[in-house]
Design a protein around this motif. Sequence first.
Motif, PDB file in Angstrom:
ATOM      1  N   ASP A   1       0.687   0.382   5.132  1.00 53.84           N
ATOM      2  CA  ASP A   1       0.306  -0.957   5.599  1.00 53.84           C
ATOM      3  C   ASP A   1       1.131  -1.434   6.781  1.00 53.84           C
ATOM      4  O   ASP A   1       0.710  -2.358   7.489  1.00 53.84           O
ATOM      5  CB  ASP A   1       0.434  -1.975   4.450  1.00 53.84           C
ATOM      6  CG  ASP A   1      -0.536  -1.672   3.302  1.00 53.84           C
ATOM      7  OD1 ASP A   1      -1.674  -1.275   3.605  1.00 53.84           O
ATOM      8  OD2 ASP A   1      -0.142  -1.817   2.130  1.00 53.84           O
TER       9      ASP A   1
ATOM     10  N   GLN B   1       2.488   1.566  11.147  1.00 56.28           N
ATOM     11  CA  GLN B   1       1.562   2.679  11.004  1.00 56.28           C
ATOM     12  C   GLN B   1       1.725   3.742  12.093  1.00 56.28           C
ATOM     13  O   GLN B   1       1.415   4.915  11.869  1.00 56.28           O
ATOM     14  CB  GLN B   1       0.125   2.145  11.004  1.00 56.28           C
ATOM     15  CG  GLN B   1      -0.192   1.274   9.792  1.00 56.28           C
ATOM     16  CD  GLN B   1      -1.616   0.738   9.835  1.00 56.28           C
ATOM     17  OE1 GLN B   1      -2.171   0.527  10.910  1.00 56.28           O
ATOM     18  NE2 GLN B   1      -2.197   0.517   8.662  1.00 56.28           N
TER      19      GLN B   1
ATOM     20  N   ASP C   1      -7.594   4.641   5.018  1.00 52.22           N
ATOM     21  CA  ASP C   1      -6.886   3.604   4.259  1.00 52.22           C
ATOM     22  C   ASP C   1      -6.773   3.983   2.785  1.00 52.22           C
ATOM     23  O   ASP C   1      -6.755   3.124   1.900  1.00 52.22           O
ATOM     24  CB  ASP C   1      -7.582   2.248   4.400  1.00 52.22           C
ATOM     25  CG  ASP C   1      -6.602   1.089   4.192  1.00 52.22           C
ATOM     26  OD1 ASP C   1      -5.424   1.247   4.587  1.00 52.22           O
ATOM     27  OD2 ASP C   1      -7.013   0.060   3.633  1.00 52.22           O
TER      28      ASP C   1
END
Length: 319
Positions: A110, A113, A187
């Motif tokens: 999160d 990155q 993700d």
Amino acid sequence: MSAGGGTKAIVAALLANLGIATTKFVAFLLTKSSSMLAESIHSLADSGNQALLLFGGKRAKREATPEHPFGFGRERYVYAFLVSIVLFTVGGAFALYEGIHKIQDPHPIDSWQWVPVAVLVVAIGMEGFSFRTAIAESNHTRGDASWVAFVRHAKAPELPVVLLEDLAALVGLVLALFGVGMTLLTDDGIWDGIGTVSIGALLIVVALILAVETKSLLLGEAASPEALARIEDALNAEPEVERIIHMKTLHLGPEELLVAAKIAVRATDTAADVARAIDSAERRIRAAEPTARVIYLEPDIYSASHPGRAGSAASSPGH
């Protein structure tokens, strides 16, 4: 294989791994990526392995003692074997554990990155430099042998160990980059775990290969076929030696070879003739094969009608 070449490759790998381990661990602290943690532990383990190889090389140079009359050359094999154990436990087993844990409890990256991707790209460059150094140093002694043959048959363990470690590190970095990249794209943190498990499996395979090869060296290997041929030619070139009845060799260290042979001399030779023949044969062997440091030649009378009488494997040393 020269000790100097091996030392240069080890130092290059050590410096690269220390820098890489630090940057990877910082990236893990920022991102909590399991691939980055596994890779930082991997690089830290590799740094420890290079330190072990340097330490083993230094201890192997000690002078012989009454308790160890043949010296300490084989300590280099001991520390190379320890490297395989460290790579298996600290590198491979930890990565497997961390990867399985991440797959069971996945979470995406999160924050920060871009950090793991940048770190892995830089690490690939640094590991590539280390790998290139190991290849360049290995080429000095590899000759026409294939890389597989070089790793399998090299008597000095340092360069094959560094080569396999650097290769595993480069492939591991690619796997980590794949895991991190897929995690960022989807993700889904499970890809991070898959990359980490792949790294662990890779390290365990490399550790097993190293363990098998260094175990063979620890048990004691004979001279290479090329060295054996040079020694045989040297003995056969000695006029006073009628033939080689049998010969055995053993590496006491990467650059130290023990040669024990039973040679046939003429029945009419005097003790002085035999002594001169042995001295001359030893000089010929050392000139032909400089690694032959310890030589024992036993004279005998060869009988064509009973060839097994002299030189049979079961004959006593004083026969």
